[in-house]
Design an enzyme around this catalytic site. Structure first.
Site, PDB file in Angstrom:
ATOM      1  N   ARG A 266       0.861  -1.189   0.000  1.00 51.50           N
ATOM      2  CA  ARG A 266       0.000   0.000   0.000  1.00 51.50           C
ATOM      3  C   ARG A 266       0.893   1.233   0.000  1.00 51.50           C
ATOM      4  O   ARG A 266       1.501   1.578   1.002  1.00 51.50           O
ATOM      5  CB  ARG A 266      -0.911  -0.031   1.224  1.00 51.50           C
ATOM      6  CG  ARG A 266      -1.594   1.281   1.534  1.00 51.50           C
ATOM      7  CD  ARG A 266      -2.690   1.128   2.568  1.00 51.50           C
ATOM      8  NE  ARG A 266      -2.242   0.528   3.807  1.00 51.50           N
ATOM      9  CZ  ARG A 266      -1.644   1.203   4.805  1.00 51.50           C
ATOM     10  NH1 ARG A 266      -1.365   2.472   4.664  1.00 51.50           N
ATOM     11  NH2 ARG A 266      -1.306   0.583   5.929  1.00 51.50           N
ATOM     12  N   HIS A 270      -3.514   4.319   4.994  1.00 58.56           N
ATOM     13  CA  HIS A 270      -4.516   3.265   5.150  1.00 58.56           C
ATOM     14  C   HIS A 270      -5.875   3.744   4.660  1.00 58.56           C
ATOM     15  O   HIS A 270      -6.600   3.009   3.993  1.00 58.56           O
ATOM     16  CB  HIS A 270      -4.616   2.864   6.617  1.00 58.56           C
ATOM     17  CG  HIS A 270      -5.776   1.979   6.935  1.00 58.56           C
ATOM     18  ND1 HIS A 270      -5.824   0.649   6.580  1.00 58.56           N
ATOM     19  CD2 HIS A 270      -6.946   2.247   7.571  1.00 58.56           C
ATOM     20  CE1 HIS A 270      -6.975   0.130   6.976  1.00 58.56           C
ATOM     21  NE2 HIS A 270      -7.670   1.071   7.575  1.00 58.56           N
ATOM     22  N   TYR A 280       5.074   5.878  10.475  1.00 59.84           N
ATOM     23  CA  TYR A 280       5.480   4.504  10.761  1.00 59.84           C
ATOM     24  C   TYR A 280       6.224   3.823   9.605  1.00 59.84           C
ATOM     25  O   TYR A 280       6.565   2.649   9.700  1.00 59.84           O
ATOM     26  CB  TYR A 280       4.271   3.650  11.166  1.00 59.84           C
ATOM     27  CG  TYR A 280       3.118   3.652  10.165  1.00 59.84           C
ATOM     28  CD1 TYR A 280       3.076   2.758   9.101  1.00 59.84           C
ATOM     29  CD2 TYR A 280       2.056   4.550  10.305  1.00 59.84           C
ATOM     30  CE1 TYR A 280       2.039   2.761   8.197  1.00 59.84           C
ATOM     31  CE2 TYR A 280       1.000   4.558   9.404  1.00 59.84           C
ATOM     32  CZ  TYR A 280       0.991   3.662   8.350  1.00 59.84           C
ATOM     33  OH  TYR A 280      -0.048   3.668   7.457  1.00 59.84           O
TER      34      TYR A 280
END
Length: 311
Positions: A266, A270, A280
């Protein structure tokens, strides 16, 4: 000292060794495994590229509309075009699709209007009103619940003697949900005609794959439920299609379900609900996976065959 009755280390290693990633194209678009090339015509090869380009365009415009406040919840699909569009390309019109919230492109490819897809994103009731003959359910927002629904539908198809199958999608995070394990267990027991796609895109929101499960692969989770699992390069459109086609044929023949793990990434947040991947993920990680993205690889393959050019 007496010999131990079971070699646990060898057993664990042996399981993982059974699930080597299937690949046809390398990262430069060269064919490295011609023996498993799918039997697609030139027109079909081009159509697959068109579907992936459409998915990328839908993603870009959906992101723009979200930033403008014109669209509601949206889960980005940038980087997963081969995983989604090449897999769904292997199924037939009469088959039933059970998508998650990141699977709008597969729904549109199956026949859902973009208008209804946008209505769903905005929470409008018309986004859940599908036309007669469109064998699909609206995207499931509860992670993993679509696997239960798809399994139930597949069991019903089997009892009714249908020649069609079901197929459903979740992510690597979804593979850790209780609903997924229940769906796999029941589908295996009753040999339900369903293909479970687990799109391993690296992160469950911000939780990396290695923190979610001790399993070396997600494909091997099918073994405990008594059916085959396959791991495929999810950025290789030809490999994804070939694996999905074989899986569909297997379940349609009455052999029971298949779990397909697509290794993809991805390349974004998200969702549009405030997630920031820069918190992150490292810049180097994103750049590495961007260099492996599926449209560049497949375009190079088509250009080498003289089927695609700048025009």
């Amino acid at each position: 000292m007496a010999k131990q009755p079971v070699d646990y280390e060898a057993q664990l290693a042996g399981i993982a060794d059974q699930f080597k990633m299937v690949r046809i194209l390398d990262e430069e678009g060269n064919v490295v495994n011609p023996d498993i090339m799918p039997d697609l015509t030139d027109d079909q090869l081009v159509e697959l590229m068109k579907r992936m380009v459409f998915s990328r365009t839908l993603h870009e415009r959906s992101m723009a509309y979200s930033r403008q406040g014109r669209l509601g919840f949206y889960a980005p699909t940038y980087g997963q075009e081969a995983s989604q569009m090449a897999s769904s390309y292997a199924f037939e019109e009469g088959d039933w699709l059970f998508p998650g919230y990141r699977d709008i492109p597969e729904l549109v490819a199956k026949g859902l209007s973009i208008e209804k897809a946008f209505h769903w994103s905005r929470g409008h009731v018309d986004g859940n009103r599908y036309p007669e003959g469109l064998n699909a359910m609206p995207p499931q927002i509860i992670i993993g619940a679509q696997l239960m629904q798809g399994m139930g539908n597949a069991v019903g198809q089997k009892l009714n003697g249908s020649k069609n199958v079901s197929y459903t999608y979740t992510g690597d995070g979804g593979s850790s949900q209780g609903d997924s394990y229940e769906a796999w267990n029941y589908a295996g027991r009753f040999k339900a005609p369903i293909v479970f796609f687990v799109q391993n895109n690296g992160f469950a929101i911000s939780t990396p794959r290695f923190k979610q499960s001790a399993a070396k692969t997600l494909a091997q989770k099918a073994v405990a439920a008594g059916f085959p699992g396959v791991q495929v390069d999810g950025n290789d459109a030809l490999a994804v299609y070939a694996v999905a086609k074989q899986a569909r044929e297997w379940v349609a023949a009455g052999n029971g379900p298949v779990l397909v793990e697509t290794i993809t990434n991805r390349l974004g947040a998200h969702s549009t609900s405030g997630d920031d991947p820069k918190i992150y993920r490292t810049k180097e990680d994103i750049e590495l996976w961007t260099s492996r993205e599926p449209l560049i690889r497949y375009r190079a393959f088509l250009e080498n065959k003289g089927l695609w050019d700048e025009k």
